[in-house]
Design an enzyme around this catalytic site. Structure first.
Site, mmCIF file in Angstrom:
data_model
loop_
_atom_site.group_PDB
_atom_site.id
_atom_site.type_symbol
_atom_site.label_atom_id
_atom_site.label_comp_id
_atom_site.label_asym_id
_atom_site.label_seq_id
_atom_site.Cartn_x
_atom_site.Cartn_y
_atom_site.Cartn_z
ATOM 1 N N PRO A 199 -27.885 -15.240 -76.448
ATOM 2 C CG PRO A 199 -28.470 -13.001 -76.151
ATOM 3 C CD PRO A 199 -28.845 -14.232 -76.899
ATOM 4 N N GLY A 202 -23.647 -20.039 -73.451
ATOM 5 C CA GLY A 202 -22.393 -20.672 -73.058
ATOM 6 C C GLY A 202 -21.298 -20.628 -74.104
ATOM 7 C CE LYS A 203 -22.872 -16.525 -78.190
ATOM 8 N NZ LYS A 203 -24.072 -16.568 -77.349
ATOM 9 C CB THR A 204 -17.865 -16.648 -73.136
ATOM 10 O OG1 THR A 204 -18.603 -15.663 -73.838
ATOM 11 C CG2 THR A 204 -16.547 -16.093 -72.705
ATOM 12 C CG HIS A 419 -59.083 -14.902 -61.438
ATOM 13 N ND1 HIS A 419 -59.747 -14.127 -62.357
ATOM 14 C CD2 HIS A 419 -57.957 -15.317 -62.059
ATOM 15 C CE1 HIS A 419 -59.053 -14.076 -63.486
ATOM 16 N NE2 HIS A 419 -57.956 -14.792 -63.322
ATOM 17 C CD GLU A 420 -54.690 -16.922 -59.941
ATOM 18 O OE1 GLU A 420 -54.305 -17.908 -60.605
ATOM 19 O OE2 GLU A 420 -54.701 -15.771 -60.407
ATOM 20 C CG HIS A 423 -56.898 -19.393 -64.047
ATOM 21 N ND1 HIS A 423 -57.357 -19.231 -65.323
ATOM 22 C CD2 HIS A 423 -56.579 -18.156 -63.599
ATOM 23 C CE1 HIS A 423 -57.329 -17.937 -65.637
ATOM 24 N NE2 HIS A 423 -56.857 -17.263 -64.598
#
Ligand SMILES: Nc1ncnc2c1ncn2[C@@H]1O[C@H](COP(=O)(O)OP(=O)(O)OP(=O)(O)O)[C@@H](O)[C@H]1O
Ligand SMILES: [Zn+2]
Length: 640
Positions: A199, A202-204, A419-420, A423
């Site tokens: 979906p 860009g088919k249409t 915490h961040e 990471h």
């Protein structure tokens, strides 16, 4: 029924209603008492009626007492007049007025007309247009909308990032521009082209661009428009659509969502899908019916090519199949550029950076992203849409809107900051990981904070080391909480879950453990809530134990690595956590400053800096690493 006739009928109906209303008004202005017929007859017999005025089947009269009355007589009552005469009542008869004559005719015919109309309507529905002649009624008309070359300005330049599909379709454009030329050369031109892709890819848009490039009319209809309550309507719509198209050839018929009609026949339960099958059959008949040289090309789109009836794909029908893939990083950049042309963008906007940060986005997602960014800028009354707006829009689309209203305690905010930082520091220190793009403790969607890495390229493949690093990064949040705050929170739950899942997949699916390259357990594909998931089952207890051991070992090893990094770089985690508490969001430059041992530079205005207008208290723990499709996810999937 043509439109003129339909209009006439409508006006007649309105006229009748108005006349009825008018008549009623008239009546109510004569305040005579209505008497029932039998009372009237007995009054006549008793001789108490003095005179009457007969007006059709209505009689106005007066009793000998002088009282006025009105009575309605049964139709065609031939005995009434002789009775009245016999009773010596004075009779006068109203001449038939033009108006009321017309009215009575209409009134008597109206139900008939209505019945005939309804009858024709149903015949039309049931017989697939058999009654009433082809195209004689509006009800079975195709709902195809026609775009002529004047109002279809889409060209291939508007469709970006699908170069291969465009190349395949260029031939069709040539053919439509000059069908005769191809005919002379004897080339066989496809009648049908099937565009396949997820979906929003860009088919249409591509189909419209073919018509726009070739400057031919474009008829578009959706497969679901064919599927109607009444059997036969769909089939007659198909027929009408092709008839219209033949009148406008060369042209394009575009059928969106063809899977709505084109599903494999006989696959439904109990064959209860007559209507759909009839429609599909009609479509096949029509496609076989016209000559490839007439200049009609049927373009259909689907995102479920697997469910289509094979008959549709046979030579002479949709034998040309074109895949419209999701754009890659280059494609995304080009699509962004196409859409950025429509809004005033600031010079600092770099489509490539945005493209990097939007893996798995479809063309429609990117169009939406540009639009969101423009809205963000408009909300702040800016004249130009700058990078900051795009960043915000991207975060909003990917992770949900910022939840600034969530009130968190200082303690929670501190926890999230550490915490961040955990990471981010691990991500920065491990070699070969994607650059850290942003760290934030502003809650968003379901996450309470985020560390975001941006891949420099789209990834479809991950090396064992990448996966291991990812597990370390995921562990970093929890470890920082342990080391600095001496606590464990549930905020790390999602990290742990994802790390475990990765490790397990390394062992059971990707053959990356001492168990060797084999898939462990039987794969079961299952569709759950519209998503395909893979489950593994049927493994012996012994194997299960070995898998668990391997998974545990991988996680523990990576935990130790991450713990070593954090303990060895306490100062950096500290600085970063404090900077986060101050600025709430750190961009890549600020993170780099901290990692090289400096204090972060102040946030850049217009960059991915923090939002000064945002002093909520507190934030807790959940940190995700978004912005990058994690291993094992399809490139199209977005972390939540
Ligand atoms: N390749 C592309 N280049 C530029 N814009 C695109 C592209 N793909 C999608 N878009 C944008 O997304 C919008 C929606 O795309 P479109 O309707 O063509 O997708 P689709 O594949 O037909 O989707 P669906 O399967 O949902 O019908 C387009 O109007 C356009 O603005
Ligand atoms: Zn986390």
């Amino acid at each position: 029924m043509n439109n003129v006739l339909k209009n006439v009928l409508l006006w007649v109906a309105i006229g009748v209603i108005l006349m009825l209303v008018f008549q009623n008004l008239n009546h109510s202005s004569a305040p005579a008492q209505v008497m029932d017929f039998s009372t009237f007859v007995s009054s006549v017999k008793q001789g108490s009626v003095s005179d009457v005025t007969i007006d059709g089947n209505r009689i106005d009269g007066a009793l000998s007492s002088g009282q006025q009355f009105r009575v309605y007589t049964p139709p065609n009552d031939t005995q009434l007049v002789p009775q009245l005469l016999a009773a010596g009542v004075k009779i006068s008869v109203k001449p038939p007025e033009g108006q009321s004559l017309l009215l009575s005719i209409l009134i008597s015919w109206f139900p008939m007309l209505l019945l005939i109309g309804v009858w024709i309507f149903f015949m039309r529905q049931m017989g697939g247009g058999g009654a009433g002649g082809r195209g004689a009624m509006t009800f079975g008309r195709s709902r195809a909308r026609m775009l002529t070359d004047e109002n279809n300005k889409v060209t291939f330049a508007d469709v970006a990032g699908v170069e291969e599909a465009k190349e395949e379709l260029a031939e069709i454009v040539d053919f439509l521009r000059d069908p005769q030329k191809f005919q002379r050369l004897g080339g066989r031109i496809p009648k049908g082209v099937l565009l396949m892709g997820s979906p929003g890819s860009g088919k249409t848009l591509l189909a419209r661009a073919i018509a726009g490039e070739a400057r031919v009319p474009f008829f578009s209809i959706s497969g679901s428009d064919f599927v109607e309550m009444f059997v036969g309507v769909g089939a007659s719509r198909v027929r009408d659509m092709f008839e219209q198209a033949k009148k406008h050839a060369p042209c394009i018929i575009f059928i969106d969502e063809i899977d709505a009609v084109g599903r494999q026949r006989g696959a439904g339960l109990g064959g209860g899908n007559d209507e759909r099958e009839q429609t599909l059959n009609q479509l096949l008949v029509e496609m076989d019916g016209f000559e490839g040289t007439e200049g009609i090309i049927v373009v259909a789109a689907t995102n479920r090519p697997d469910v289509l009836d094979p008959a549709l794909l046979r030579p002479g029908r949709f034998d040309r199949q074109v895949t419209v893939p999701l754009p890659d990083i280059r494609g995304r950049e080009q699509i962004l550029q196409v859409h950025m042309r429509k809004v005033p963008v600031a010079p600092d906007v770099d489509a490539r950076v945005i493209a990097r940060g939007t893996p798995g986005f479809s063309g429609a997602d990117l169009a939406n992203l540009v639009n969101e960014a423009a809205l963000m800028a408009a909300r702040k009354s800016k004249r130009l849409v700058d990078m900051h707006d795009f960043e915000d829009a991207k975060d909003k689309v990917m992770m949900g809107a910022e939840r600034k209203s969530v009130v968190m305690s200082d303690k929670q905010r501190e926890t999230t900051a550490y915490h961040e930082s955990g990471h981010a520091v691990v991500a920065k220190l491990l070699p070969g990981t994607d650059p850290v793009h942003k760290v934030t403790i502003i809650p968003r969607g379901r996450a309470l904070g985020l560390t975001m890495q941006l891949p420099t390229e789209d990834r479809f493949n991950y090396e064992r080391n990448d996966l291991l690093s990812n597990i370390s990064i995921l562990m970093g949040g929890r470890i920082a909480e342990e080391v600095f705050l001496n606590q464990m929170t549930t905020g790390a739950g999602n990290d742990i879950e994802r790390a475990t899942d990765l490790a397990r997949r390394m062992v059971t699916q990707w053959g990356m453990s001492t168990l060797g390259p084999m898939v462990i357990g039987e794969k079961e594909e299952e569709v759950f809530l519209g998503r395909e998931i893979t489950k593994h089952s049927n493994i012996s207890e012994e194997t299960a134990r070995t898998v668990d051991e391997e998974v545990r070992r991988i996680i523990q090893d990576q935990y130790q690595i991450a713990r070593g990094l954090i303990e060895g770089n306490r100062d950096k985690v500290e600085t970063m956590a404090r900077a986060l508490l101050k600025y709430e969001t750190l961009d890549a430059n600020q993170v780099n400053d901290i990692m090289s041992g400096h204090d972060p530079r102040p946030p850049q205005e217009g960059g991915a800096g923090p939002t000064p207008s945002n002093p909520p208290d507190g934030a807790v723990a959940e940190a995700d690493k978004a912005g990058k499709p994690l291993p094992g996810l399809q490139p199209g999937e977005r972390p939540v």
